[in-house]
Design a protein around this motif. Structure first.
Motif: not given
Ligand code: GRF
Length: 211
Positions: A23, A26-29, A178, A182, A185
């Motif tokens: 994550a 993928r630069r989601e975090l 997930r 989350e 984040q």
């Protein structure tokens, strides 16, 4: 905001660690993994960390006479890397009250059930034996109790009549990956604890959905 500094503590496979790593990639975090620590040598999680070029450290707890001694050496490593959060990802060691106090509200754990149901070991087997129709996973802050700290994120999965521990565990694990992302984040923003509740500032600002 500077990236959150994460120290991952594990004892085995490390699929949750890998999910968090991916994550971040993928630069989601907005985070960086500054340490992967294991209390067991030769586990997959450590090989993965090494192959990803991350700092990996092992202190085999069997070489220590006391929990305090093991934790003292772990703390020395943690002092070097200065993590914002300690992320327990399949870390199969209880933390002493003194260690919990030192890192109060900065230690996270993931548990493969909807707490407070089925704490402790073999949570998926406990859920099957009880006959629940829904189970899931919980990311929580670690306090002195066993799997009893304030809840950060929960995700649910159905339990099917023909489930085995293996099939249910796989379904829960998918959601664990997930849930941990989350949770991190959410914790990268502003939050506080009210009683047993973890309250996120962002969610307070959002208008209620039914308005
Ligand atoms: C997960 O099921 C987690 O909920 C439990 O230990 C398992 C670790 O799996 N605490 P992995 O090492 O992250 O693959």
């Amino acid at each position: 905001m500077p990236p959150m500094r994460l120290a991952i503590l594990l004892s085995g496979r490390g699929s949750n660690f890998r999910a968090i790593h991916d994550a971040i990639e993928r630069r989601e975090l907005n985070a960086e993994i500054i340490l992967v620590f294991s209390n067991r040598p030769d586990v997959a999680g450590i090989s993965t960390a090494e192959s990803l070029g991350l700092r990996a450290e092992v202190l085999d707890h069997r070489n220590y006479r006391t929990r305090a001694g093991h934790e003292a050496d772990l703390s020395k490593i943690l002092e070097e890397v200065c993590p914002d959060y300690l992320v327990l990802a399949g870390y199969m060691r209880l933390l002493s009250p003194a260690f919990v106090e030192r890192y109060r509200n900065r230690v996270l754990n993931i548990h493969p059930a909807l707490l407070p149901s089925f704490p402790g070991v073999d949570a998926q087997a406990q859920a099957l034996a009880y006959g629940v129709k829904v189970s899931g996973c919980t990311v929580h802050l670690v306090d002195e109790s066993l799997d009893g700290g304030p809840v950060v994120v929960q995700r649910e999965v159905p339990v099917h009549d023909d489930d085995t521990v293996a099939t249910l565990s796989d379904r829960i694990l998918e959601q664990e990956h997930r849930a941990y992302v989350e949770a991190l984040q959410k914790l990268s923003g502003t939050w506080r604890i009210e009683g047993r509740r973890v309250v996120f500032a962002e969610e307070e600002k959002a208008p209620a959905r039914f308005l």
